[in-house]
Design a protein around this motif. Sequence first.
Motif, PDB file in Angstrom:
ATOM      1  N   GLY A   4       0.816  -1.204   0.000  1.00 64.06           N
ATOM      2  CA  GLY A   4       0.000   0.000   0.000  1.00 64.06           C
ATOM      3  C   GLY A   4       0.847   1.250   0.000  1.00 64.06           C
ATOM      4  O   GLY A   4       1.879   1.333   0.655  1.00 64.06           O
ATOM      5  N   ARG A   8      -5.914   6.704   0.306  1.00 66.25           N
ATOM      6  CA  ARG A   8      -7.142   6.404   1.045  1.00 66.25           C
ATOM      7  C   ARG A   8      -7.901   5.258   0.402  1.00 66.25           C
ATOM      8  O   ARG A   8      -8.443   4.397   1.066  1.00 66.25           O
ATOM      9  CB  ARG A   8      -8.004   7.669   1.135  1.00 66.25           C
ATOM     10  CG  ARG A   8      -9.413   7.466   1.685  1.00 66.25           C
ATOM     11  CD  ARG A   8      -9.408   6.967   3.123  1.00 66.25           C
ATOM     12  NE  ARG A   8     -10.755   6.984   3.673  1.00 66.25           N
ATOM     13  CZ  ARG A   8     -11.123   6.290   4.730  1.00 66.25           C
ATOM     14  NH1 ARG A   8     -10.266   5.532   5.350  1.00 66.25           N
ATOM     15  NH2 ARG A   8     -12.359   6.358   5.179  1.00 66.25           N
ATOM     16  N   GLY A   9      -7.945   5.227  -0.938  1.00 67.77           N
ATOM     17  CA  GLY A   9      -8.592   4.119  -1.608  1.00 67.77           C
ATOM     18  C   GLY A   9     -10.072   4.317  -1.846  1.00 67.77           C
ATOM     19  O   GLY A   9     -10.913   3.679  -1.209  1.00 67.77           O
ATOM     20  N   GLY A  37     -10.547   1.562   3.117  1.00 70.69           N
ATOM     21  CA  GLY A  37     -10.878   2.339   1.933  1.00 70.69           C
ATOM     22  C   GLY A  37     -12.132   3.173   2.140  1.00 70.69           C
ATOM     23  O   GLY A  37     -12.712   3.212   3.230  1.00 70.69           O
ATOM     24  N   GLN A 229      -5.586   1.441  -3.148  1.00 65.78           N
ATOM     25  CA  GLN A 229      -4.633   1.910  -2.142  1.00 65.78           C
ATOM     26  C   GLN A 229      -3.179   1.817  -2.605  1.00 65.78           C
ATOM     27  O   GLN A 229      -2.274   2.150  -1.847  1.00 65.78           O
ATOM     28  CB  GLN A 229      -4.828   1.115  -0.844  1.00 65.78           C
ATOM     29  CG  GLN A 229      -6.161   1.410  -0.162  1.00 65.78           C
ATOM     30  CD  GLN A 229      -6.463   0.457   0.982  1.00 65.78           C
ATOM     31  OE1 GLN A 229      -6.057  -0.695   0.975  1.00 65.78           O
ATOM     32  NE2 GLN A 229      -7.194   0.945   1.970  1.00 65.78           N
TER      33      GLN A 229
END
Length: 274
Positions: A4, A8-9, A37, A229
């Motif tokens: 990652g 934030r995703g 997320g 992410q």
Amino acid sequence: MSAGGGKRGRVLIVAGSDSGGGAGIQADIKTVTCLGGYAMTAITALTAQNTQGVHGVMGVNPAFIQQQMRVVLDDIGADVIKTGMLHNAEVIEAVAEVLDEAPGIPVVVDPVMVAQSGASLLEPEAVRALVRDLAPRASLITPNVPEADRLIGTEIADLEAQRHAAQALLTIGVPAALVKGGHLPGPEIHDVLASADGLEEFSGPRVRTDQTHGTGCTLASAIATGLAQGYDMAGAVRRARAYLRRALETAPGFGKGQGPVNHAWTVQPFDGKS
């Protein structure tokens, strides 16, 4: 990038609602949230559903599905778009049209065809539309063995056939295909990822449980979250499988049929004291 990257995703989920909460939009939102997320939705259909089966389906107007997608993309944006239940050709065509308006956003397609209970969730003519209109716009497609059977028109009876199926799916225009092997017998489950880089297999012991409602939705949304992410494809699949495995192992046992997995196992309960 294999891990990652601090994003934030944002994941826009385009799928149907499961009133029982174990699959569909509900499973998707839980998965994305519990993996850190941010989940957004465009609902394609309402289902009257529980752990024992699908008792009714009410479709959403395709133009309104498009509106849901567009207003979210215009304002919040998305790092990944994930599709689930798109029950007829008209809905698939409408979603594909909006995907063309959002170039550069990876798309994870879970080709939801049959519910865990065995109920059909995709009309026959929609299979052709999925191959024609959605697969070429996807970054990854995640069929289970019965779905892969229908997509490529052949029977998958063992791991070797599963490998061939994953490679065959690349010929319909998708750059990566993950054929999930949970429906094949044996003490281990093998998921096969095919891409331009070749084949990669992910294997692990089967979790002996009948609490498997929503596993396909959960895995695809977990992969989508990882991609959003900053994980690479293999890393996203690897984390998603680990997340789903623990969710299966800790399933709460709700309902009288095939119950839901424990999406929230990653979450520390809030006791109100801090």
